[in-house]
Design a protein around this motif. Structure first.
Motif, PDB file in Angstrom:
ATOM      1  N   GLU A  19      47.129  10.978  52.918  1.00 18.53           N
ATOM      2  CA  GLU A  19      46.948   9.863  51.992  1.00 18.53           C
ATOM      3  C   GLU A  19      47.978   9.897  50.871  1.00 18.53           C
ATOM      4  O   GLU A  19      48.378   8.868  50.344  1.00 18.53           O
ATOM      5  CB  GLU A  19      45.529   9.914  51.412  1.00 18.53           C
ATOM      6  CG  GLU A  19      45.188   8.746  50.508  1.00 18.53           C
ATOM      7  CD  GLU A  19      43.764   8.827  50.028  1.00 18.53           C
ATOM      8  OE1 GLU A  19      43.410   8.074  49.112  1.00 18.53           O
ATOM      9  OE2 GLU A  19      43.000   9.647  50.579  1.00 18.53           O
ATOM     10  N   PRO A  23      52.407   7.169  51.761  1.00 16.34           N
ATOM     11  CA  PRO A  23      53.108   6.149  50.957  1.00 16.34           C
ATOM     12  C   PRO A  23      54.538   6.562  50.627  1.00 16.34           C
ATOM     13  O   PRO A  23      55.421   5.700  50.560  1.00 16.34           O
ATOM     14  CB  PRO A  23      52.248   6.053  49.683  1.00 16.34           C
ATOM     15  CG  PRO A  23      50.913   6.566  50.076  1.00 16.34           C
ATOM     16  CD  PRO A  23      51.155   7.600  51.104  1.00 16.34           C
ATOM     17  N   LYS A 452      49.983   4.053  42.668  1.00 13.54           N
ATOM     18  CA  LYS A 452      49.745   2.666  43.068  1.00 13.54           C
ATOM     19  C   LYS A 452      48.916   2.597  44.345  1.00 13.54           C
ATOM     20  O   LYS A 452      47.987   1.785  44.459  1.00 13.54           O
ATOM     21  CB  LYS A 452      51.091   1.963  43.260  1.00 13.54           C
ATOM     22  CG  LYS A 452      50.953   0.491  43.617  1.00 13.54           C
ATOM     23  CD  LYS A 452      52.316  -0.153  43.764  1.00 13.54           C
ATOM     24  CE  LYS A 452      52.166  -1.622  44.157  1.00 13.54           C
ATOM     25  NZ  LYS A 452      53.493  -2.282  44.352  1.00 13.54           N
ATOM     26  N   GLU A 453      49.235   3.478  45.293  1.00 15.79           N
ATOM     27  CA  GLU A 453      48.478   3.490  46.543  1.00 15.79           C
ATOM     28  C   GLU A 453      47.043   3.957  46.334  1.00 15.79           C
ATOM     29  O   GLU A 453      46.104   3.403  46.900  1.00 15.79           O
ATOM     30  CB  GLU A 453      49.173   4.399  47.555  1.00 15.79           C
ATOM     31  CG  GLU A 453      50.475   3.841  48.107  1.00 15.79           C
ATOM     32  CD  GLU A 453      50.248   2.581  48.938  1.00 15.79           C
ATOM     33  OE1 GLU A 453      49.197   2.493  49.584  1.00 15.79           O
ATOM     34  OE2 GLU A 453      51.110   1.694  48.924  1.00 15.79           O
ATOM     35  N   ASN A 460      43.399   1.434  52.769  1.00 18.59           N
ATOM     36  CA  ASN A 460      44.694   2.032  53.107  1.00 18.59           C
ATOM     37  C   ASN A 460      44.612   3.541  53.287  1.00 18.59           C
ATOM     38  O   ASN A 460      45.629   4.215  53.243  1.00 18.59           O
ATOM     39  CB  ASN A 460      45.723   1.696  52.027  1.00 18.59           C
ATOM     40  CG  ASN A 460      45.333   2.267  50.676  1.00 18.59           C
ATOM     41  OD1 ASN A 460      44.172   2.560  50.444  1.00 18.59           O
ATOM     42  ND2 ASN A 460      46.309   2.430  49.798  1.00 18.59           N
ATOM     43  N   SER A 461      43.412   4.100  53.443  1.00 18.81           N
ATOM     44  CA  SER A 461      43.293   5.536  53.675  1.00 18.81           C
ATOM     45  C   SER A 461      42.032   5.813  54.473  1.00 18.81           C
ATOM     46  O   SER A 461      41.108   4.993  54.539  1.00 18.81           O
ATOM     47  CB  SER A 461      43.233   6.299  52.344  1.00 18.81           C
ATOM     48  OG  SER A 461      42.032   6.008  51.658  1.00 18.81           O
ATOM     49  N   GLY A 661      47.128  -2.766  53.409  1.00 22.01           N
ATOM     50  CA  GLY A 661      47.738  -2.442  52.126  1.00 22.01           C
ATOM     51  C   GLY A 661      47.616  -3.521  51.088  1.00 22.01           C
ATOM     52  O   GLY A 661      48.008  -3.292  49.928  1.00 22.01           O
ATOM     53  N   GLU A 691      49.522   1.847  56.871  1.00 22.20           N
ATOM     54  CA  GLU A 691      50.627   2.795  56.682  1.00 22.20           C
ATOM     55  C   GLU A 691      50.118   4.229  56.600  1.00 22.20           C
ATOM     56  O   GLU A 691      50.761   5.164  57.064  1.00 22.20           O
ATOM     57  CB  GLU A 691      51.396   2.463  55.402  1.00 22.20           C
ATOM     58  CG  GLU A 691      52.057   1.105  55.451  1.00 22.20           C
ATOM     59  CD  GLU A 691      52.793   0.799  54.173  1.00 22.20           C
ATOM     60  OE1 GLU A 691      52.813   1.662  53.287  1.00 22.20           O
ATOM     61  OE2 GLU A 691      53.347  -0.302  54.047  1.00 22.20           O
ATOM     62  N   ASN A 692      48.955   4.409  55.984  1.00 24.22           N
ATOM     63  CA  ASN A 692      48.437   5.757  55.779  1.00 24.22           C
ATOM     64  C   ASN A 692      47.544   6.222  56.907  1.00 24.22           C
ATOM     65  O   ASN A 692      47.369   7.419  57.116  1.00 24.22           O
ATOM     66  CB  ASN A 692      47.656   5.819  54.466  1.00 24.22           C
ATOM     67  CG  ASN A 692      48.555   5.503  53.290  1.00 24.22           C
ATOM     68  OD1 ASN A 692      49.760   5.645  53.390  1.00 24.22           O
ATOM     69  ND2 ASN A 692      47.964   5.062  52.200  1.00 24.22           N
TER      70      ASN A 692
END
Length: 718
Positions: A19, A23, A452-453, A460-461, A661, A691-692
């Protein structure tokens, strides 16, 4: 096993690490670009700076006798300067006045060092200005001068380092040496100024002390003559000894008088009582009385023996009785004499006590008088002695000062090492600045990306997916680049990870549900641009590998399928079919490679919701169900318009696409709530552009290796 089960098999530590690192990897080019950009600007800025040089001189400031003070002990006795005094000298070297003196002596107001900036002449507008234009005054130069000057004492020694930083190595040496020279001159000035004032002060003090000494000697002599004092200490000692003896005598006489007073009182009480008087200790223990009592006892025994032998008229018995009577008379007379003697002793002791007290009183008065005389004499004598010592000390110091010609100062100052022209620059350290800029900028942008992520309220995780309970997660599709190849007349995506994720989704829909696999499937999302069109097309193609499938583009407001299939935007489609302007065979596109028919949206109508609410649309769905094994309908976003709500009433399953995201959880929850209000058959959520959260690392290599794949001929659509 579905995709959600695959997520739960990963350890929490791997999830947390991925995680954080994912990013960074996904945005690695942005991080590299920002880091290199910042590093370039720092390197460029450092290249514009002039090189700085540092020269250092070492000065010794040693402690010695204190300078002129009002205290004679502080003025002339050897002592070591305090820490505060030493610290004062360091602050003096750093002071503004001292800096102004050095600037003035070196004429630094005209030097290029303080008339130009810190940049070199590589860029014209940053180059040094003409010195003749504006010349700064001393007060304007002092702050810059003091900022470049450093005074650093060497711990545990009397040495102090004087360092100056300059763009010119010669100037740095000159200033460092001039600081020490100016300080030496300053000390000499202080010594010269203090000489005259100190000598005059000593002369004034000697004159005043001489008058005091003369007055004190005259007072002592006058007092001695007035009181007739020759040897005051000897006389006082004799009187003191006499007073001690008289005090002891008075105490002894008083004690004896007290004892005799008790005896006298007893005698007066028992006057005439012989038996009571002989009980007195002074009588009972008297030697003569004891001898008479023994003689009485012997005669009494003799009389008793004779009385047993002879009759009362026997001459021997009569003689013995006469002797006994005579002895008793003698005892009584002796006792009376002792009583009289005790009375006389009592009166004598009283007189002795009174006489002793009178002598003691006289001696006490003499002693007090002599003590007062002695105290006054001692006071006058001490004053004479003190004035003599002070006068002698000041006279000796004055003669020493005249002989030396100057006084020793608080400090002695000398150069240990003078500054030399520095050969190497100390700043700027270009390599260090560039490395620091690279590391700090990379760390800064990395932290920004990670924060930010982590702060995004999206899916996103893995952790966020596991905590999402509003709907089941059917699949997580990886982010991929849009690379396509043309098979026949239709473009196809070639990313193996994305294709395999779509196949896993198809398998999950076919076999993981306890109920019958859905035949009519609607695909929607929360907001636009979440990838539902691509997912709908690829899922339809995946089904078409083994079934006859129809893909319907029901998003007539913002159609995008024509772009993916390289079709004309004005091609007839669903809207034309509902408006009865075209026939079915004119509206449906047939894919020649797979069993897939595609019904695009057609011409965008003014009111798409009215078209989708027609009974004809519901009838078309039923008719199509008779001819196709699977129907996939792409719908507009739920939170944007109500089209998806209308379509959800006509399908067997609704797939909800979210952007991993970008789509916020609030948007997802709001869209699901709208669908649940109409009891839409929500199958689950598809996380797109993740993405993650990715599939296992080996999939990319495993499925991209096509060397062992034999291409089979595809059966044409019937």
């Amino acid at each position: 096993m579905n995709q959600q089960d695959n997520f739960n098999t990963f350890p929490q530590e791997e999830v947390a690490l991925k995680e954080i690192l994912s990013p960074l990897w996904s945005r690695r080019w942005k991080i590299i670009f920002f880091t290199l950009l910042v590093t370039f600007f720092v390197a460029f800025y450092v290249s514009l700076l002039k090189p700085s040089y540092k020269a250092t001189a070492i000065l010794q400031i040693g402690t010695n006798k204190p300078a002129n003070t009002l205290s004679i002990n502080d003025a002339f006795n050897e002592s070591v300067a305090s820490h505060e005094q030493i610290q004062t000298q360091y602050e003096l070297l750093r002071s503004r006045k001292f800096a102004e003196r050095v600037i003035s002596r070196l004429n630094l107001t005209a030097h290029e060092e303080f008339n130009s900036g810190k940049y070199n002449d590589k860029i014209p507008f940053l180059a040094s200005r003409d010195i003749s234009d504006v010349r700064p005054n001393i007060s304007q130069i002092v702050p810059a001068f003091r900022s470049r000057l450093s005074i650093n004492p060497i711990s545990g020694t009397e040495l102090v380092k004087i360092s100056f930083v300059s763009y010119s190595p010669e100037l740095s040496m000159q200033v460092a040496n001039q600081i020490g020279i100016t300080y030496l001159q300053y000390q000499d000035e202080i010594h010269s100024e203090s000489k005259e004032s100190t000598s005059q002060w000593l002369v004034d003090q000697l004159e005043e002390l001489g008058k005091k000494l003369e007055a004190s000697e005259l007072a002592l002599q006058t007092y001695r003559e007035t009181e007739g004092i020759v040897d005051i200490k000897g006389v006082s000692g004799l009187v003191g000894s006499e007073l001690t003896e008289l005090t002891s005598s008075a105490l002894a006489a008083s004690k004896k008088a007290d004892e005799l007073a008790v005896t006298y009182q007893y005698i007066q009480t028992h006057k005439g009582d012989f038996e009571a008087l002989i009980e007195l200790e002074q009588i009972a223990n008297q030697v003569t009385y004891l001898q008479l009592k023994r003689s009485e006892e012997q005669i009494e025994r003799k009389f008793n023996e004779l009385s047993k032998r002879y009759g009362p008229k026997h001459p021997r018995l009569i003689a013995a009785k006469s002797e006994f009577t005579s002895l008793q008379k003698r005892i009584k007379e002796h006792v009376n004499n002792l009583v009289v003697s005790l009375e006389k002793s009592y009166f004598t002791s009283i007189e002795k006590v009174k006489a002793t007290e009178r002598r003691l009183d006289i001696a006490r008065k003499d002693y007090l008088r002599l003590s007062r005389l002695e105290n006054k004499f001692s006071q006058l004598e001490r004053e004479v002695k003190t004035n003599k010592e002070l006068y002698s000390n000041y006279l000796v110091r004055l003669k020493e000062a005249d002989a030396m010609g100057n006084y020793n100062s608080s400090f002695y100052v000398r150069f240990i090492d003078k500054a030399l022209i520095p050969k190497f620059r100390i700043a700027p350290n270009k390599s260090l600045y560039v490395i620091m800029a690279f590391v700090l900028s990379a760390g800064f942008i990395s932290i920004i990306v990670i924060m930010k992520e982590l702060l995004l309220d999206t899916l996103n995780s893995r952790r966020k997916l596991e905590n999402f309970k509003e709907a089941p997660i059917l699949a997580v599709l990886p982010k991929f680049k849009l690379r396509s190849v043309i098979k026949g007349d239709t473009p196809y995506y070639t990313d193996s990870r994305f294709i395999e994720a779509i196949r896993s989704l198809r398998t999950s829909l076919l076999f993981s549900s306890e109920k019958k696999a859905p035949k009519v499937i609607a695909i929607t999302s929360s907001v636009p641009n979440e990838g539902k069109s691509t997912i709908a097309l690829e899922l339809a193609r995946s089904y078409s590998e083994m079934e006859k499938v129809l893909l319907i583009e029901a998003d007539m407001r913002h159609p995008t399928l024509y772009k993916s299939l390289n079709l004309d935007v004005h091609r007839p489609g669903l809207s034309n079919l509902l408006a009865k302007t075209h026939q079915i065979n004119e509206c449906i596109l047939r894919d020649k490679n797979v069993k897939l028919d595609i019904l695009t949206s057609g011409i965008s109508p003014a009111n798409p919701l009215a078209f989708l609410s027609m009974k004809r649309f519901k009838m078309l769905i039923k008719v199509f169900s008779n001819f196709y094994d699977r129907i996939i309908i792409e719908t507009p976003p739920v939170n944007a318009v109500s089209d998806a709500v209308i379509i959800s009433k006509l399908v067997d399953s609704v797939l909800y696409v979210v952007h991993g995201g970008k789509t916020k959880r609030e948007q997802i929850t709001s869209g699901l709530r709208i669908l649940r209000q109409v009891n839409a058959p929500i199958e689950g959520i598809i996380v797109n552009h993740s993405e993650n959260v990715d599939s296992q690392n080996y999939q990319n290599k495993y499925y991209s290796d096509t060397g062992n794949i034999i291409k089979m001929p595809i059966r044409k659509q019937v």
